[in-house]
Scaffold this motif. Structure first.
Motif, mmCIF file in Angstrom:
data_model
loop_
_atom_site.group_PDB
_atom_site.id
_atom_site.type_symbol
_atom_site.label_atom_id
_atom_site.label_comp_id
_atom_site.label_asym_id
_atom_site.label_seq_id
_atom_site.Cartn_x
_atom_site.Cartn_y
_atom_site.Cartn_z
ATOM 1 N N PRO A 3 0.817 -1.222 0.000
ATOM 2 C CA PRO A 3 0.000 0.000 0.000
ATOM 3 C C PRO A 3 0.847 1.266 0.000
ATOM 4 N N TRP A 4 2.012 1.181 0.620
ATOM 5 C CA TRP A 4 2.845 2.393 0.692
ATOM 6 C C TRP A 4 3.371 2.792 -0.672
ATOM 7 N N ASP A 6 1.730 2.851 -3.390
ATOM 8 C CA ASP A 6 0.730 3.746 -3.967
ATOM 9 C C ASP A 6 0.919 5.159 -3.446
ATOM 10 N N VAL A 7 1.142 5.243 -2.127
ATOM 11 C CA VAL A 7 1.309 6.568 -1.523
ATOM 12 C C VAL A 7 2.533 7.251 -2.112
ATOM 13 N N VAL A 10 1.801 8.523 -5.539
ATOM 14 C CA VAL A 10 1.030 9.777 -5.519
ATOM 15 C C VAL A 10 1.922 10.944 -5.124
ATOM 16 N N ILE A 13 3.829 12.042 -8.061
ATOM 17 C CA ILE A 13 3.000 12.850 -8.961
ATOM 18 C C ILE A 13 2.910 14.282 -8.426
ATOM 19 N N LEU A 124 0.375 1.710 -10.248
ATOM 20 C CA LEU A 124 0.596 3.133 -10.533
ATOM 21 C C LEU A 124 2.023 3.429 -10.972
#
Lengths: 214, 305
Positions: A3-4, A6-7, A10, A13, A124
Motif C-alpha cells: 500500500p505504501w 501507492d502513496v 502519488v 506525482i 501506478l
C-alpha cells in the motif's frame, strides 16, 4: 508494504506538479531532491521481505548522489551564477499545471499495455514513471534558463529510474548505476558549460542563445 | 436513533457555528502572543447586531433586503443535506450532492446581487472578485465530490462520507482521501474568505473580497450575514472533517462527538494557516485554485483508472 507504494507514487506525482507550478528556482531543486529521496525508498519497499545488503547499498548510493550531491551542485551553480531566482517559463505556470494533468492522462493511457509486463507491484508505478519522464521533457522545453533544463534532465532520469525499478528485480539497478554515472558526469559538464555561457554572454537564457549568428 | 442524531448534528451546527470563528481567533491570538478576544465574541457581535435597526439606502431595492435572508436560508438548507462522517444527513437522496453545491451557489448569487444592487463601484469590484474565485473553486469542489462518488459508488453525500472508510494513509483510498482533502482545504479557505485568499479582518484595503460586498449592510442584515458566514464555515469544515476522520463506530453519538471534534480541529488548522501564511497576491490566487482542481482531477483519475 505494497500500500505504501501507492502513496509514494502519488507523492511523486505531486512532486512533479509542484515542479511545474512553482516559480522559484530553489523550490525546483528542492523538489528534485525530495523526489530522489522518495525514489530511493521504492526498491526497498518493493522487496521489503527479501532485503539484501547489495540492494540497500545501491539504494543508499542512489539516494546520496541524487538527493544530496546533485542538488548541492545545482544550488551552488544557481548561487554563483546570480541573476534572478525565478524559472522564467515560456508557458504560464497555471497552463503548465494543466498541461501536466493532460500528460498524466496520456501516460495512464500509454501504460495500459505495459501493465502486464511489470508484475507484482502497484499498478501506478509505470504511469508515474512515464509521467515523470514527460514532465522532465516539458520542463526542458518550456523553461528558458539553462539551469532549469538541467533540472528537467534530472527529473527525466528519475522517471527512467522508476521505470527500471518497476520492471526489474536487481540486475537493471546495475544498468541504472551506469546511467546515474552518466548523469553525474553530464551534470558536471553542464555545470561547466552553464558557467562558461554565463561568463561569455552575461546570461544563461537559452532562448537568446539560439538566435546567435556567426 | 440515527435520525435523532442527525437532527442533533444540525442543531449543534446552528448553535456552535459562531464558536468556530472564536476558535480561529483564539489560535491566531496564541500565535501572536496575545490573549485574544473572548471565545464567544462572534455570538456577542451577532446578538448586538440583531438588536439594532437597519438603515437602507434609497438607491437599493428589495433585492438588497432579500440577500441576507435568502443566503441564510440557503446555507441552513445545505446543512440539512450535509452528513458529518458516519452521521447521515437529515435529508439524503441520490444526487443531493449537486443540490448541495448549488444551494451554496445560490447563497453566493444572492450576496452578489445584493452587492450589485447598491450601485457602489467598490461593491461591484468585490462581487466581481468573489465570482471569479468561486468560478475556479467550484470545479475543485465538484471534482472532489465526483472522485468520492465514483469511489464509494453512491450519489448521495451521506453515502460518500459514510461508506468511504479511510484506511488511513495507505493504499488508493488513502491517496484519494489526501488529494481530495488538500483540494477541499483550498476551497474552504477561498469560499470562506480566509487568509491565503482574503483577509477577514481588513476593512480598509482595496484587495478585500467578501467584506467589501457587505459594506452597505447594517444591523439585523449584517447579523444574519455574519451568522450565515459562520454556518458556511461549519458546512465546509464538516465536509472536510467527515472525509478525513476515521471515526466510523456503531454508536451514532460517538460518531457525532468525533465529527464535532474534527470540525473544531479543522477550525484550529485554519487558525494555524492564518497565523503562518501571508495572503497571496491577488494574481496568484487563481493559480492556487487551479492547482486544487488539478489535485481533485488527479483523485478522479486514480479512482477511474
Amino acid at each position: 508494504m505494497e500500500p505504501w507504494l501507492d502513496v509514494i507514487a502519488v507523492l511523486l506525482i505531486l512532486a512533479n506538479l509542484r515542479l511545474l507550478g512553482t516559480s522559484r528556482l530553489s523550490v525546483c531543486i528542492q523538489t528534485v531532491a525530495a523526489q530522489a529521496l522518495l525514489l530511493g525508498a521504492v526498491p526497498l519497499l518493493m522487496h521489503a521481505d527479501e532485503l539484501s545488503a547489495r540492494l540497500i547499498a545501491i539504494a543508499a548510493v542512489y539516494t546520496v548522489i541524487k538527493a544530496i550531491v546533485l542538488p548541492w551542485l545545482l544550488r551552488r551553480a544557481a548561487r554563483e551564477l546570480g541573476g534572478t531566482r525565478e524559472v522564467e517559463p515560456f508557458i504560464g505556470l497555471t497552463l503548465s499545471l494543466l498541461v501536466g494533468m493532460g500528460l498524466f492522462g496520456v501516460s495512464l493511457f500509454l501504460a495500459g499495455p505495459l501493465k502486464r509486463a511489470g508484475q507484482g507491484h502497484s499498478g501506478l508505478l509505470i504511469p508515474v514513471a512515464l509521467f515523470t519522464i514527460m514532465v522532465g521533457l516539458l520542463v526542458i522545453i518550456s523553461r528558458k534558463k539553462a539551469i532549469t533544463q538541467v533540472v528537467g534532465y534530472l527529473v527525466m532520469e528519475n522517471g527512467i529510474y522508476v521505470f527500471g525499478v518497476a520492471f526489474a528485480v536487481q540486475e537493471p539497478l546495475l544498468v541504472e548505476m551506469g546511467v546515474l554515472l552518466d548523469v553525474l558526469a553530464a551534470v558536471f559538464v553542464m555545470g561547466l558549460t552553464i558557467y562558461h555561457i554565463s561568463r561569455e554572454f552575461d546570461h544563461i537564457d537559452t532562448d537568446r542563445l539560439s538566435t546567435l549568428k556567426d | 436513533m440515527a435520525t435523532a442524531v442527525s437532527i442533533l448534528h444540525v442543531v449543534l451546527a446552528l448553535v456552535l457555528a459562531p464558536l468556530l470563528l472564536g476558535v480561529i481567533n483564539r489560535v491566531k491570538a496564541k500565535f501572536a502572543g496575545r490573549r485574544g478576544q473572548p471565545l464567544l465574541q462572534a455570538y456577542y457581535d451577532i446578538a448586538k447586531l440583531l438588536r439594532k435597526g437597519a438603515v437602507y439606502s434609497r438607491t437599493t431595492t428589495w433585492v438588497f433586503r432579500l440577500g441576507p435572508i435568502v443566503s441564510l436560508a440557503a446555507v441552513v438548507a445545505s446543512l440539512l443535506l450535509l452528513p458529518l462522517g458516519a452521521v447521515v444527513a437529515v435529508v439524503a437522496f441520490p444526487g443531493d450532492l449537486l443540490l448541495w453545491v448549488y444551494l451554496l451557489g445560490l447563497m453566493r448569487f444572492v450576496t452578489v446581487l445584493a452587492a450589485l444592487d447598491t450601485g457602489s463601484a467598490f461593491e461591484g469590484m468585490g462581487a466581481s472578485r468573489e465570482v471569479q474565485f468561486s468560478l475556479l473553486a467550484e470545479p475543485a469542489l465538484l471534482l472532489g465530490l465526483v472522485a468520492l462518488a465514483a469511489w464509494s459508488g453512491g450519489l448521495s453525500l451521506s453515502q460518500l462520507t459514510g461508506t468511504h472508510s479511510t484506511g488511513w494513509l495507505t493504499g488508493t483510498a488513502g491517496a484519494i482521501t489526501l488529494l481530495v482533502s488538500a483540494s477541499w482545504l483550498a476551497v474552504l479557505l477561498t469560499e470562506n474568505a480566509r487568509i491565503p485568499v482574503d483577509d477577514p479582518n481588513t476593512h480598509l484595503e482595496l484587495t478585500m473580497i467578501h467584506e467589501v460586498m457587505v459594506l452597505d449592510h447594517g444591523g439585523v442584515d449584517l447579523g444574519l450575514i455574519q451568522y450565515a458566514a459562520a454556518v458556511k464555515l461549519w458546512v465546509f469544515a464538516a465536509l472536510l472533517a467527515g472525509v478525513l476522520l476515521p471515526v466510523r463506530t456503531a454508536w451514532p453519538l460517538v460518531n457525532l462527538a468525533g465529527g464535532v471534534a474534527g470540525v473544531l480541529a479543522v477550525a484550529m488548522g485554519v487558525g494555524v494557516i492564518e497565523s503562518t501564511m501571508a495572503r497571496l497576491r491577488l494574481l496568484r490566487v487563481p493559480q492556487m485554485l487551479v492547482a486544487a482542481a488539478v489535485l481533485a482531477a488527479l483523485a478522479v483519475v486514480l479512482v477511474l483508472r
